[in-house]
Motif scaffolding. Structure first.
Motif, PDB file in Angstrom:
ATOM      1  N   HIS A 166       2.749   0.865   3.280  1.00  0.00           N
ATOM      2  CA  HIS A 166       3.370  -0.394   3.673  1.00  0.00           C
ATOM      3  C   HIS A 166       3.996  -1.096   2.471  1.00  0.00           C
ATOM      4  CE1 HIS A 166       0.630   0.280   7.067  1.00  0.00           C
ATOM      5  NE2 HIS A 166       1.448  -0.491   7.788  1.00  0.00           N
ATOM      6  N   ARG A 197      -7.047  -6.738   8.646  1.00  0.00           N
ATOM      7  CA  ARG A 197      -5.765  -6.317   9.228  1.00  0.00           C
ATOM      8  C   ARG A 197      -5.928  -5.801  10.652  1.00  0.00           C
ATOM      9  NH1 ARG A 197      -2.577  -2.469   5.220  1.00  0.00           N
ATOM     10  NH2 ARG A 197      -1.242  -2.442   7.074  1.00  0.00           N
ATOM     11  N   LEU A 253       4.354  -7.361   6.747  1.00  0.00           N
ATOM     12  CA  LEU A 253       4.257  -6.003   6.249  1.00  0.00           C
ATOM     13  C   LEU A 253       5.262  -5.105   6.945  1.00  0.00           C
ATOM     14  CD1 LEU A 253       0.391  -5.503   5.961  1.00  0.00           C
ATOM     15  CD2 LEU A 253       2.018  -6.056   4.147  1.00  0.00           C
ATOM     16  N   LEU A 254       5.829  -4.205   6.168  1.00  0.00           N
ATOM     17  CA  LEU A 254       6.799  -3.234   6.667  1.00  0.00           C
ATOM     18  C   LEU A 254       6.165  -1.854   6.650  1.00  0.00           C
ATOM     19  CD1 LEU A 254       9.666  -2.194   7.408  1.00  0.00           C
ATOM     20  CD2 LEU A 254      10.158  -2.162   4.952  1.00  0.00           C
ATOM     21  N   ASP A 255       6.138  -1.193   7.813  1.00  0.00           N
ATOM     22  CA  ASP A 255       5.655   0.177   7.914  1.00  0.00           C
ATOM     23  C   ASP A 255       6.707   1.088   7.304  1.00  0.00           C
ATOM     24  OD1 ASP A 255       5.164   2.865   8.889  1.00  0.00           O
ATOM     25  OD2 ASP A 255       3.698   1.948  10.226  1.00  0.00           O
ATOM     26  N   THR A 285       1.015 -13.088   2.390  1.00  0.00           N
ATOM     27  CA  THR A 285       0.688 -11.777   1.842  1.00  0.00           C
ATOM     28  C   THR A 285       0.792 -11.813   0.318  1.00  0.00           C
ATOM     29  OG1 THR A 285       1.714 -10.856   3.818  1.00  0.00           O
ATOM     30  CG2 THR A 285       1.113  -9.310   2.072  1.00  0.00           C
ATOM     31  N   THR A 317       0.875  -1.174   0.000  1.00  0.00           N
ATOM     32  CA  THR A 317       0.000   0.000   0.000  1.00  0.00           C
ATOM     33  C   THR A 317       0.911   1.222   0.000  1.00  0.00           C
ATOM     34  OG1 THR A 317      -0.097   0.317   2.402  1.00  0.00           O
ATOM     35  CG2 THR A 317      -1.621  -1.309   1.433  1.00  0.00           C
ATOM     36  N   LYS A 377       5.437  -5.072   1.250  1.00  0.00           N
ATOM     37  CA  LYS A 377       5.379  -6.493   1.549  1.00  0.00           C
ATOM     38  C   LYS A 377       6.798  -7.044   1.557  1.00  0.00           C
ATOM     39  CE  LYS A 377       4.143  -9.474  -1.605  1.00  0.00           C
ATOM     40  NZ  LYS A 377       3.336 -10.265  -2.554  1.00  0.00           N
ATOM     41  N   PHE A 432       9.108  -3.909  10.742  1.00  0.00           N
ATOM     42  CA  PHE A 432       8.510  -5.053  10.050  1.00  0.00           C
ATOM     43  C   PHE A 432       7.686  -5.871  11.034  1.00  0.00           C
ATOM     44  CE2 PHE A 432       8.845  -9.647   9.190  1.00  0.00           C
ATOM     45  CZ  PHE A 432       8.147  -9.718   7.994  1.00  0.00           C
ATOM     46  N   THR A 433       6.479  -6.296  10.603  1.00  0.00           N
ATOM     47  CA  THR A 433       5.617  -7.140  11.429  1.00  0.00           C
ATOM     48  C   THR A 433       5.329  -8.424  10.672  1.00  0.00           C
ATOM     49  OG1 THR A 433       4.575  -5.195  12.424  1.00  0.00           O
ATOM     50  CG2 THR A 433       3.427  -7.312  12.645  1.00  0.00           C
TER      51      THR A 433
END
Length: 744
Positions: free
Chosen positions: A202, A261, A217-219, A234, A199, A204, A225-226
């Motif tokens: 974020h 999410r 996902l990485l902010d 994903t 997005t 992937k 990273f989560t």
């Protein structure tokens, strides 16, 4: 829930049109459904401006720009999209605003924020990122030696590399004019780290750890990273959901799982078992998950199985969005782009977005100018009027946009209802097929025809292609043509008094059986014809365009049977009495030059009488006129039409020694002095004036044998000194088997 298909009309790029293929076919237009035509790149209508970011506008106001044919959609950004040519391998960035494009060599990536696009290039020991809005540039050195930075991917305005350190793998984020940032949350033993857009906020991240593939996902703002919860992969990401595919819970096939999410709640969207994991693509927009099995650009026949389908995870509604798609990709505004096709709209790139009211809106952003359904691209068909005196046959030929399954052509004669249906097996190299018939006049009556071509698309997409039209077949009237198909018919009467018709045609030299041939077995016309002692094919006496019959009964009454054009005759009409005075009767030529058929008769004293035609079926002759004497030396006379090249009908007469004489018509009902044109004609019991058998414009004559032999054809030359060519054998079937039957 509705799916809205939109095409704006508020602003049009130059050359934007919706086209309808229309080819004039005879008296009818051949039409195919409309589809969007491609635009010239960069062209704008006078007095208009292009939107800076139509992709972010839920209601784009530009008509479709040009989409390059044979190019795969790679990614869609905020201001444009990226394609790769299947032919050259070149990568091109195209602007939504005007369709203008820039082509690049090598591998290029398109990464976007919500407001701008970045192109990322790899090569020369570095990663180069270019901001298409500011023209700013970021360069990140990379290498292949241990410890050097290696390419991991890019998302939004950031480039990512991995570095092997003593502590393990480190993922770093590189942004223009910002210090490099180490991503937290990536395990030190991670390998094969790949970063791709998810997005605007974020990215992937996927990697391998302990032989297992993992993702999360990485902010992009924090660099944190989560890892996904166990079981969540994903594949597609939106601001609110994550979607991925998994094997069906029971049996074969796949299912799509969608996770919220915020809550982690997982829902399932069942997909048909036809899909396979290797080609099934999924995407998210709003509450809709889209899925479809995409096919390669090398495939010339995208399948109906590759339709893009949308499933609403809230309402559970399922709708078809596109009839097929080659590729599906997400855009930074939460919409999806697909390179595919829609029946009635055509091939190109479509933007699919949730509207916020529970529905979807599909807009064609770029068009190739090709239809999705099968349509006729080019056609050759008979003209509105097909003159078979000038041409031998006709051609039907079609080139289609896609292959069809065993196309069918149906040609119908309106008056008789006679229908001919043909099927083809089209070439596998091109969707083209043809029917060319150079001898169609063997069985085609004159008059109006309708035709229709149909073909079902091999790929199953869209309705069957259909084309239809009309044409008219015309020929000059033939004296011995009773079924109005341009070829001579022979009438015969057997010993029981039954009347039969044999249709004939002439095969040219390029056929195995050259010559006059019976087309089908003889046709029964009726009984009771034994009451007549003379039957004569008389040509057009009654004013219709087909031949008529004269029949004299044994009491001397003359009857007219007017031809109906169907091969049979109307009820008889009495047209005279006292005809028992004549021993020879012939008809079929225009001897007076008035365009009407006349008759001749010789009485037993040798006087020749002319019966000039009137064109009336109830009173076909004027009072008789004496035009000669001494005709008792002849045992057969035949009105042969204009056989010698003059301006009027002629006559041939055979004397008792078998010598054949030509009497050239003067056009006033009389003849020039006779000319000897051959001997040995007593081998025939009678002569039949068939008219123009071989289509060369000259009348011909057939001699009927006196024994078991084939009738012989004498084709006209047009030369009065030698009016006939060397005789030819014929292939007349029943007439050869029964030569004793009376033939006229």
């Amino acid at each position: 829930m509705p799916v809205l298909l939109a095409r704006s009309t508020r602003r049009r790029l130059a050359g934007a049109v919706t086209t309808v293929l229309a080819v004039t076919l005879g008296a009818t237009a051949l039409t195919a459904p409309a589809y969007a035509a491609p635009l010239a790149s960069g062209a704008l209508a006078a007095g208009t401006t292009a939107d800076a970011n139509p992709a972010a506008d839920p209601d784009p106001i530009t008509d479709p720009i040009a989409y390059p044919k044979a190019s795969r959609l790679i990614e869609a950004g905020a201001t444009g999209f990226l394609t790769t040519s299947s032919i050259t391998g070149d990568t091109t960035f195209h602007r939504y605003a005007d369709g203008a494009g820039q082509t690049y060599d090598g591998v290029v990536y398109l990464r976007s924020t919500a407001t701008t696009d970045f192109l990322v290039f790899r090569g020369g020991g570095k990663i180069t990122q270019r901001n298409l809005t500011t023209n700013g540039s970021l360069e990140v050195p990379v290498g292949s030696l241990p410890g050097d930075a290696k390419w991991a991917g890019a998302a939004a305005d950031a480039v990512f590399t991995t570095v092997a350190t003593e502590a393990g793998t480190v993922l770093r984020k590189h942004v223009d004019e910002t210090p490099d940032l180490t991503v937290t949350g990536i395990p030190a033993d991670a390998t094969s780290v790949v970063v791709t857009p998810a997005t605007p906020a974020h990215a992937k991240v996927s990697y391998t750890q302990g032989g297992l593939g993992k993702s999360g996902l990485l902010d992009l703002a924090t660099g944190v990273f989560t890892l996904n919860a166990p079981g969540i992969r994903t594949q597609a990401v939106s601001a609110t959901h994550i979607a991925w595919t998994a094997p069906a819970a029971t049996g074969s096939g796949l299912r799509i799982l969608v996770a919220d999410r915020a809550t982690g709640a997982v829902q399932e969207a069942q997909v048909p078992p036809v899909y396979s994991s290797g080609a099934l693509q999924i995407g998210l927009t709003g509450d809709w998950v889209l899925y479809g099995q995409t096919d390669g650009m090398g495939s010339s026949q995208p399948s109906v199985q590759y339709a893009i389908t949308a499933h609403n995870i809230t309402t559970k509604a399922t709708v078809k969005v596109l009839d097929h798609a080659y590729a599906l990709t997400s855009a930074p505004d939460g919409s999806l782009y697909a390179r595919g096709g829609l029946v009635g709209q055509g091939e190109g790139m479509y933007r699919v977005a949730a509207t916020g009211d529970g529905s979807l809106k599909t807009v064609q952003v770029a068009a190739t100018g090709e239809p999705t359904e099968v349509v006729v691209k080019d056609a050759t068909v008979p003209p509105a009027v097909l003159d078979l005196d000038r041409v031998n046959g006709f051609t039907f030929r079609w080139t289609l946009s896609r292959d069809v399954r065993i196309p069918k052509l149906t040609v119908r004669h309106v008056r008789t209802g006679k229908t001919t249906t043909l099927s083809w097996q089209p070439s596998t190299d091109a969707p083209e097929f043809a029917w060319v018939d150079d001898n169609w006049d063997e069985s085609a009556p004159n008059g109006d025809y309708t035709w229709e071509m149909t073909g079902e698309a091999v790929n199953g997409i869209g309705p069957a292609v259909t084309a239809h039209g009309t044409f008219k077949v015309v020929r000059k009237a033939r004296p011995h043509d009773f079924n109005d198909n341009g070829s001579p018919d022979l009438l015969s009467r057997d010993s029981s008094g039954s009347l039969w018709r044999t249709d004939t045609f002439y095969r040219p030299t390029n056929h195995n059986l050259q010559g006059l041939t019976a087309s089908v077995a003889k046709t029964y016309l009726g009984s009771g014809w034994g009451v007549y002692d003379r039957i004569e094919a008389a040509g057009n006496l009654g004013g219709s365009p087909v031949g008529d019959l004269l029949a004299r009964d044994k009491s001397g009454v003359l009857w007219l049977y007017q031809g109906k054009g169907t091969g049979n005759f109307a009820a008889r009409v009495q047209v005279g009495g006292g005809w028992q005075a004549y021993d020879k009767i012939t008809a079929g030529s225009d001897l007076t030059g008035d365009g009407r058929t006349d008759a001749l008769a010789t009485d037993r004293s040798g006087v020749l009488w002319l019966y000039a035609g009137t064109g009336s079926a109830t009173k076909p002759f004027l009072p008789r006129k004496k035009i000669g004497t001494g005709w008792g030396v002849h045992n057969d006379i035949t009105a042969v039409g204009n056989i010698a090249g003059g301006t009027a009908g002629d006559l041939v007469a055979r004397d008792k020694d078998g010598v054949l004489w030509l009497y050239l018509g003067k056009g006033d009902g009389t003849f020039a002095p006779r000319t000897r044109i051959g001997g040995g004609w007593n081998a025939f019991r009678s002569l039949v004036a068939l008219g123009d058998v071989d289509g060369d414009g000259r009348p011909d004559v057939m001699g009927l044998g006196t024994s078991f032999q084939s009738p012989q054809l004498y084709k006209g030359t047009g030369d009065w000194k030698a009016p006939f060519r060397t005789r030819e054998g014929t292939y007349l079937g029943q007439l050869e088997a029964n030569p004793s039957d009376l033939v006229f």
